[in-house]
Motif scaffolding. Structure first.
Motif, PDB file in Angstrom:
ATOM      1  N   VAL A  28      26.363  38.427  38.164  1.00 51.58           N
ATOM      2  CA  VAL A  28      26.388  38.854  39.564  1.00 51.58           C
ATOM      3  C   VAL A  28      27.514  38.152  40.313  1.00 51.58           C
ATOM      4  O   VAL A  28      28.239  38.771  41.114  1.00 51.58           O
ATOM      5  CB  VAL A  28      25.028  38.572  40.226  1.00 51.58           C
ATOM      6  CG1 VAL A  28      25.088  38.821  41.729  1.00 51.58           C
ATOM      7  CG2 VAL A  28      23.935  39.434  39.593  1.00 51.58           C
ATOM      8  N   HIS A  29      27.695  36.848  40.033  1.00 52.19           N
ATOM      9  CA  HIS A  29      28.745  36.090  40.722  1.00 52.19           C
ATOM     10  C   HIS A  29      30.130  36.609  40.365  1.00 52.19           C
ATOM     11  O   HIS A  29      30.980  36.805  41.248  1.00 52.19           O
ATOM     12  CB  HIS A  29      28.632  34.610  40.364  1.00 52.19           C
ATOM     13  CG  HIS A  29      29.708  33.757  40.958  1.00 52.19           C
ATOM     14  ND1 HIS A  29      29.754  33.446  42.287  1.00 52.19           N
ATOM     15  CD2 HIS A  29      30.808  33.174  40.404  1.00 52.19           C
ATOM     16  CE1 HIS A  29      30.817  32.697  42.542  1.00 52.19           C
ATOM     17  NE2 HIS A  29      31.474  32.528  41.407  1.00 52.19           N
ATOM     18  N   VAL A  30      30.385  36.849  39.073  1.00 48.75           N
ATOM     19  CA  VAL A  30      31.696  37.350  38.651  1.00 48.75           C
ATOM     20  C   VAL A  30      31.944  38.748  39.224  1.00 48.75           C
ATOM     21  O   VAL A  30      33.059  39.070  39.650  1.00 48.75           O
ATOM     22  CB  VAL A  30      31.788  37.356  37.118  1.00 48.75           C
ATOM     23  CG1 VAL A  30      33.050  38.072  36.653  1.00 48.75           C
ATOM     24  CG2 VAL A  30      31.768  35.936  36.576  1.00 48.75           C
ATOM     25  N   ALA A  31      30.908  39.580  39.258  1.00 47.81           N
ATOM     26  CA  ALA A  31      31.062  40.916  39.839  1.00 47.81           C
ATOM     27  C   ALA A  31      31.396  40.834  41.323  1.00 47.81           C
ATOM     28  O   ALA A  31      32.232  41.592  41.827  1.00 47.81           O
ATOM     29  CB  ALA A  31      29.787  41.727  39.620  1.00 47.81           C
ATOM     30  N   ALA A  32      30.748  39.901  42.033  1.00 43.85           N
ATOM     31  CA  ALA A  32      31.027  39.742  43.458  1.00 43.85           C
ATOM     32  C   ALA A  32      32.459  39.276  43.692  1.00 43.85           C
ATOM     33  O   ALA A  32      33.133  39.725  44.624  1.00 43.85           O
ATOM     34  CB  ALA A  32      30.036  38.751  44.071  1.00 43.85           C
ATOM     35  N   VAL A  33      32.942  38.370  42.842  1.00 43.88           N
ATOM     36  CA  VAL A  33      34.326  37.895  42.966  1.00 43.88           C
ATOM     37  C   VAL A  33      35.309  39.041  42.693  1.00 43.88           C
ATOM     38  O   VAL A  33      36.316  39.200  43.392  1.00 43.88           O
ATOM     39  CB  VAL A  33      34.574  36.724  41.993  1.00 43.88           C
ATOM     40  CG1 VAL A  33      36.058  36.377  41.924  1.00 43.88           C
ATOM     41  CG2 VAL A  33      33.776  35.497  42.421  1.00 43.88           C
ATOM     42  N   ALA A  34      35.005  39.848  41.675  1.00 42.92           N
ATOM     43  CA  ALA A  34      35.906  40.948  41.318  1.00 42.92           C
ATOM     44  C   ALA A  34      35.965  42.009  42.407  1.00 42.92           C
ATOM     45  O   ALA A  34      37.010  42.646  42.603  1.00 42.92           O
ATOM     46  CB  ALA A  34      35.452  41.574  39.995  1.00 42.92           C
ATOM     47  N   PRO A  80      29.374  34.699  31.592  1.00 44.36           N
ATOM     48  CA  PRO A  80      30.567  35.140  32.318  1.00 44.36           C
ATOM     49  C   PRO A  80      31.086  34.064  33.269  1.00 44.36           C
ATOM     50  O   PRO A  80      30.311  33.360  33.922  1.00 44.36           O
ATOM     51  CB  PRO A  80      30.066  36.364  33.099  1.00 44.36           C
ATOM     52  CG  PRO A  80      28.892  36.858  32.321  1.00 44.36           C
ATOM     53  CD  PRO A  80      28.236  35.624  31.765  1.00 44.36           C
ATOM     54  N   GLY A  81      32.410  33.930  33.334  1.00 47.99           N
ATOM     55  CA  GLY A  81      33.021  32.955  34.231  1.00 47.99           C
ATOM     56  C   GLY A  81      33.394  31.652  33.560  1.00 47.99           C
ATOM     57  O   GLY A  81      34.087  30.831  34.155  1.00 47.99           O
ATOM     58  N   THR A  82      32.945  31.439  32.325  1.00 48.33           N
ATOM     59  CA  THR A  82      33.302  30.228  31.582  1.00 48.33           C
ATOM     60  C   THR A  82      33.778  30.629  30.192  1.00 48.33           C
ATOM     61  O   THR A  82      33.270  31.581  29.604  1.00 48.33           O
ATOM     62  CB  THR A  82      32.111  29.260  31.457  1.00 48.33           C
ATOM     63  OG1 THR A  82      30.987  29.955  30.890  1.00 48.33           O
ATOM     64  CG2 THR A  82      31.732  28.691  32.817  1.00 48.33           C
ATOM     65  N   VAL A 107      36.936  23.530  28.767  1.00 47.69           N
ATOM     66  CA  VAL A 107      36.322  24.741  29.311  1.00 47.69           C
ATOM     67  C   VAL A 107      37.143  25.264  30.481  1.00 47.69           C
ATOM     68  O   VAL A 107      37.521  24.492  31.378  1.00 47.69           O
ATOM     69  CB  VAL A 107      34.879  24.457  29.779  1.00 47.69           C
ATOM     70  CG1 VAL A 107      34.166  25.756  30.148  1.00 47.69           C
ATOM     71  CG2 VAL A 107      34.101  23.696  28.719  1.00 47.69           C
ATOM     72  N   HIS A 108      37.416  26.574  30.457  1.00 47.87           N
ATOM     73  CA  HIS A 108      38.030  27.224  31.608  1.00 47.87           C
ATOM     74  C   HIS A 108      36.916  27.804  32.481  1.00 47.87           C
ATOM     75  O   HIS A 108      36.039  28.515  31.990  1.00 47.87           O
ATOM     76  CB  HIS A 108      38.966  28.345  31.180  1.00 47.87           C
ATOM     77  CG  HIS A 108      39.605  29.061  32.336  1.00 47.87           C
ATOM     78  ND1 HIS A 108      39.026  30.165  32.946  1.00 47.87           N
ATOM     79  CD2 HIS A 108      40.753  28.813  32.998  1.00 47.87           C
ATOM     80  CE1 HIS A 108      39.808  30.562  33.933  1.00 47.87           C
ATOM     81  NE2 HIS A 108      40.853  29.773  33.983  1.00 47.87           N
ATOM     82  N   ALA A 119      29.317  25.374  22.600  1.00 45.05           N
ATOM     83  CA  ALA A 119      30.518  26.165  22.885  1.00 45.05           C
ATOM     84  C   ALA A 119      30.198  27.656  22.896  1.00 45.05           C
ATOM     85  O   ALA A 119      30.693  28.405  23.753  1.00 45.05           O
ATOM     86  CB  ALA A 119      31.598  25.866  21.853  1.00 45.05           C
ATOM     87  N   GLU A 120      29.346  28.111  21.973  1.00 48.06           N
ATOM     88  CA  GLU A 120      29.001  29.530  21.909  1.00 48.06           C
ATOM     89  C   GLU A 120      28.229  29.965  23.147  1.00 48.06           C
ATOM     90  O   GLU A 120      28.517  31.016  23.746  1.00 48.06           O
ATOM     91  CB  GLU A 120      28.173  29.800  20.651  1.00 48.06           C
ATOM     92  CG  GLU A 120      27.802  31.252  20.453  1.00 48.06           C
ATOM     93  CD  GLU A 120      28.982  32.125  20.127  1.00 48.06           C
ATOM     94  OE1 GLU A 120      28.903  33.350  20.352  1.00 48.06           O
ATOM     95  OE2 GLU A 120      30.003  31.590  19.645  1.00 48.06           O
ATOM     96  N   VAL A 121      27.257  29.166  23.551  1.00 48.63           N
ATOM     97  CA  VAL A 121      26.448  29.524  24.725  1.00 48.63           C
ATOM     98  C   VAL A 121      27.309  29.538  25.984  1.00 48.63           C
ATOM     99  O   VAL A 121      27.203  30.450  26.817  1.00 48.63           O
ATOM    100  CB  VAL A 121      25.268  28.540  24.873  1.00 48.63           C
ATOM    101  CG1 VAL A 121      24.547  28.763  26.197  1.00 48.63           C
ATOM    102  CG2 VAL A 121      24.291  28.715  23.717  1.00 48.63           C
ATOM    103  N   ILE A 122      28.185  28.537  26.129  1.00 46.71           N
ATOM    104  CA  ILE A 122      29.056  28.484  27.305  1.00 46.71           C
ATOM    105  C   ILE A 122      29.976  29.699  27.354  1.00 46.71           C
ATOM    106  O   ILE A 122      30.206  30.296  28.416  1.00 46.71           O
ATOM    107  CB  ILE A 122      29.880  27.180  27.292  1.00 46.71           C
ATOM    108  CG1 ILE A 122      28.967  25.966  27.489  1.00 46.71           C
ATOM    109  CG2 ILE A 122      30.941  27.207  28.385  1.00 46.71           C
ATOM    110  CD1 ILE A 122      28.196  25.964  28.781  1.00 46.71           C
TER     111      ILE A 122
END
Length: 216
Positions: free
Chosen positions: A110-116, A151-153, A167-168, A144-147
């Motif tokens: 939801v956060h990434v969609a709102a930013v987009a 979305p967003g990481t 991590v980005h 690493a897999e879970v992160i």
């Protein structure tokens, strides 16, 4: 992009300020019996099937069979080194991990969609170095897999020797967001270790950094 790596890295290009792992003392490699080897292969096959179904994003009998075939082929033609799983599966902690992962997946989406969808807004990204408290290969891989699935990481690099994830993170507005992102990664590690880690690994979660360096 905001680079959160500390300045003044050495000649090797590694950032300063990241705790380095003390070299582990020489110890005999434990012998893995035939039963233990088969168990480890079964666990690896299970994780490969789960990863396959997550990549397709569809839980179906077709994907399950295809995942089994691909997993068996990977284990047969690209055999992994013998690594014994010394953890303990805790159903309650595993359920907490699964429920929290689904909640974070929905929230981050939801956060990434709102930013987009925010017109004219240009989010800033950052690269952070997160030293994990448990430096086993299994914990590094699972964390690493879970992160990366959230979305967003995204995991950019892994320092296996030091147990550091690079991590980005998306939409960074200040130092507080950087600290929150680090704590989010460490929280994922804590839930994973509490779900399937050994008693010693669970105790290591609460050690201070200086103590962790003395417990490779």
């Amino acid at each position: 992009m905001t680079d959160d790596l500390p300045p003044g890295g050495g000649a090797t290009g590694e950032p300063a300020g990241v705790p380095r792992a003390a070299p582990a003392p020489d110890a005999p490699v434990p012998t893995v019996g035939r039963g233990g080897r088969r168990r480890d292969q079964a666990v690896a096959l299970g994780w490969l099937v789960v990863a396959w179904m997550l990549l397709w994003g569809d839980v179906s009998w077709g994907n399950l069979v295809a995942g089994l075939v691909i997993g068996v082929a990977v284990l047969l033609f690209f055999p992994l080194p013998p690594v014994t799983f010394g953890g303990r599966v805790r159903p309650r902690a595993l359920l907490v991990f699964a429920a929290t992962f689904v909640a974070e997946l929905v929230s981050a989406s939801v956060h990434v969609a709102a930013v987009a969808l925010r017109f004219g807004y240009r989010p800033r990204g950052a690269i952070i170095a997160v030293p994990l408290r448990v430096r086993t290969d299994l914990n590094l891989a699972l964390t690493a897999e879970v992160i990366s699935l959230v979305p967003g990481t995204l995991i950019l690099d892994v320092d296996r020797a030091a147990g550091v994830l690079y991590v980005h993170v998306l939409d960074v507005r200040g130092p507080d967001d950087l600290a929150e992102s680090r704590q989010r990664v460490l929280a994922v590690e804590r839930r994973i270790v509490r779900a399937i880690g050994s008693p010693d690994e669970v105790r290591r979660l609460d050690l201070e950094p200086a103590e962790r360096r003395n417990h490779p």
